[in-house]
Design an enzyme around this catalytic site. Structure first.
Site, PDB file in Angstrom:
ATOM      1  CB  THR A 188      -0.949   0.006   1.219  1.00 54.84           C
ATOM      2  OG1 THR A 188      -1.656   1.244   1.264  1.00 54.84           O
ATOM      3  CG2 THR A 188      -0.194  -0.193   2.527  1.00 54.84           C
ATOM      4  CD  GLU A 335      -3.239  -0.352   5.767  1.00 50.80           C
ATOM      5  OE1 GLU A 335      -2.240   0.388   5.716  1.00 50.80           O
ATOM      6  OE2 GLU A 335      -4.283  -0.120   5.116  1.00 50.80           O
ATOM      7  CE  LYS A 445      -4.643  19.520  11.658  1.00 51.60           C
ATOM      8  NZ  LYS A 445      -4.533  18.953  10.305  1.00 51.60           N
ATOM      9  CD1 TRP A 450      -9.163  21.080  13.172  1.00 52.52           C
ATOM     10  CD2 TRP A 450      -9.813  18.955  13.415  1.00 52.52           C
ATOM     11  NE1 TRP A 450      -8.166  20.407  13.818  1.00 52.52           N
ATOM     12  CE2 TRP A 450      -8.533  19.097  13.982  1.00 52.52           C
ATOM     13  CE3 TRP A 450     -10.431  17.717  13.453  1.00 52.52           C
ATOM     14  CZ2 TRP A 450      -7.849  18.044  14.558  1.00 52.52           C
ATOM     15  CZ3 TRP A 450      -9.756  16.663  14.030  1.00 52.52           C
ATOM     16  CH2 TRP A 450      -8.480  16.815  14.576  1.00 52.52           C
TER      17      TRP A 450
END
Length: 548
Positions: A188, A335, A445, A450
């Site tokens: 990956t 994963e 940010k 956020w």
């Protein structure tokens, strides 16, 4: 905890969960069902089973032994499907190589995985030849050719796939072994450094297959599948086993269609001529199809498609639904083998209006059976499932990679506190639906607050002129970061839409209270060439690098 363990009869058989057992059922239920490659080849499951034996025998003749690694560089094909089964079934490890890696990444993964034999499509021979002098473990290279011809190359080929298969009898006895034997590996690509290797056992792949079977076939939702469906992947087979779906569809004994290189005309032709009803792909592939002029010549009503890899925008979802495509989201990562959740519309929500259904289809979805999922704060504390409180998504399931190959530090980071950390920020509502709001590394940010880049992308995608969009945060002296949007305009609107039009569209959502005013991008790049990763995802790393 002290529990009462089973004491088996000495003669009892401890049945291991092995990939080879997935092939037994279709040979009983549908041995004459077809497997198709483009418009070039078709054969039955009975023939497929024989070719799996031939391939194992052929690889054994080339010196492959249990524990060795066989790598594949090919487009999605019947040959690749044969490798999905034959290589792990003989006790070897299948390394699915990302064909879009750079030469440096390619040779790193080949040597890091300790490949013994490589099967390579003629189109990728020059790429492989460019690194051949740096092979550490490779002993044999076999060429995969649609025509049977072997190209001129500096590589020393052991032969051509079909020719070698023709010389090999379909005689191979697949032994039983420990179900925890490594079956597959692949790499990956991350934002920094070389690719990381993940690995999966026979047991994990079999359990993943049965979990996806139960949720896609057993639970009532908007896109159930059965053995009557016709499957065609549009996610590369090198990418997380094509999401594990070739194993599932083989278990079902369904008709399978493999398209080779992804070309809009060929994909649409196969959908039409082979009556494809079930696929999966990343948003860029779906966008490529729905914006192709050829789509207007094809009836796609009832085609079920799972979108993964990147967020599904409401704009793209609505556009696909107009063409009759039953589109919805799946979620996972390299994963995780990969499926963790699917955006299934619960039966009692089926009667809601289309806007609400689109919202559900674009969610990250409900966890599939055997997936434990929660959101946590920076200290690892579980957060409420109220649809508002955001935290990092962490998971447990029987099929998650147990670490990164030869990387103890990164493995421990991945599995901190015994939960696999996805690196995604999300919320879970009272109905159990997960909605990813951003990647930890992609959240913007600005002014101490956020802003979700995914939410901004979703809003901009709803403008009628927008075909594709990517939003990132770029450095700003006053605010820390400000949103930047790269926007691809539909052909019919070229020259008719300005940056201010997009900003005004965003202001409409400010007035509705959905985003703050400082969330409106101050910089918008129209008719942008949005960079993509090797598997077709938007590469925000490259965008940030370009515009920082």
């Amino acid at each position: 905890m002290k529990t009462r363990l089973i004491t088996p009869t000495p003669s009892a058989h401890a049945y291991p969960l092995l990939i080879k057992n997935l092939l037994d059922t279709p040979l009983i239920y549908s041995p004459d069902q077809e497997i198709v490659y483009r418009d070039q080849h078709r054969y039955t499951y009975k023939t497929f089973s024989q070719r799996v034996k031939q391939l194992a025998a052929m690889l054994e003749n080339l010196g492959v032994r249990p524990g060795d690694t066989v790598a594949v560089m090919d487009w999605d094909s019947h040959r690749y499907l044969e490798c999905f089964f034959a290589v792990p079934m003989m006790g070897a490890v299948l390394h699915t190589i990302n064909i879009r890696l750079t030469p440096e990444q390619l040779i790193y993964t080949i040597n890091h995985a300790e490949d013994d034999v490589i099967l390579v499509n003629t189109e990728f021979v020059p790429l492989l030849a460019s690194v051949k002098d740096r092979f550490n473990t490779v002993k044999k290279v076999v060429v995969l050719s649609d025509t049977g011809e072997i190209p001129e190359s500096d590589l020393d080929f052991a032969g051509e796939y079909e020719a070698l298969m023709a010389e090999t009898p379909a005689e191979y006895e697949f032994a039983e072994f420990d179900e925890n034997t490594m079956a597959t590996t692949f790499y990956t690509t991350g934002t920094t450094g070389m690719p990381k290797g993940v690995f999966f056992s026979h047991r994990q792949i079999v359990l993943h297959t049965y979990a996806t079977l139960s949720v896609l076939c057993g639970y009532a939702h908007q896109a159930n599948i059965t053995s009557n469906d016709v499957y065609m992947p549009m996610t590369p087979m090198f990418h997380v086993h094509a999401w594990g779906m070739p194993y599932l569809m083989t278990l079902l004994g369904a008709k399978q269609v493999y398209p080779g290189r992804y070309e809009p005309e060929m994909l649409l032709k196969l959908i039409l001529t082979e009556n494809v009803t079930y696929s999966h792909c990343v948003p860029t592939i779906m966008n490529m199809l729905v914006t192709s002029p050829a789509i207007n010549q094809v009836d796609l009503t009832g085609w079920k498609v799972i979108i993964g890899g990147s967020a599904l925008s409401r704009g793209l979802c609505a556009q696909a639904l107009k063409h009759g495509i039953n589109l919805y989201t799946g979620y996972g990562m390299s994963e995780t083998c990969p499926v963790l959740s699917l955006a299934m519309i619960k039966p009692h929500l089926m009667e809601t209006d289309q806007d609400e259904q689109v919202a559900i289809r674009c969610m990250t979805g409900l966890p599939i059976p055997h997936v434990q999922m929660k959101i946590v704060d920076m200290k690892g504390n579980a957060l409420p499932h109220d649809g508002k409180t955001a935290g990092e998504v962490v998971v447990r399931a029987p099929w998650l990679t147990q670490g990164y190959i030869k990387s103890e530090e990164k493995s421990e980071e991945l599995w901190a506190d015994g939960w696999l950390h996805t690196g995604d920020i999300g919320v879970i509502d009272a109905h159990g639906y997960l909605r990813i709001t951003d990647r930890l590394k992609d959240v913007i940010k600005t002014g101490g607050e956020w802003i979700s880049s995914l939410e901004l992308e979703d809003i901009i995608s709803r403008h009628e002129a927008v075909s594709e969009v990517a939003v990132v945060g770029v450095a700003d002296d006053k605010w820390g970061e400000r949103p930047l949007a790269m926007v691809v305009i539909k052909d019919a609107f070229r020259g008719k839409v300005s940056e201010k039009d997009i900003q005004d569209h965003c202001m409409g959502f400010v007035e509705k209270g959905q985003i703050p005013k400082y969330g409106v991008p101050t910089r918008i790049i129209l008719d942008a060439d949005i960079p993509k990763t090797s598997v077709g995802k938007i590469s925000k790393k490259d965008i940030r690098s370009q515009y920082q």
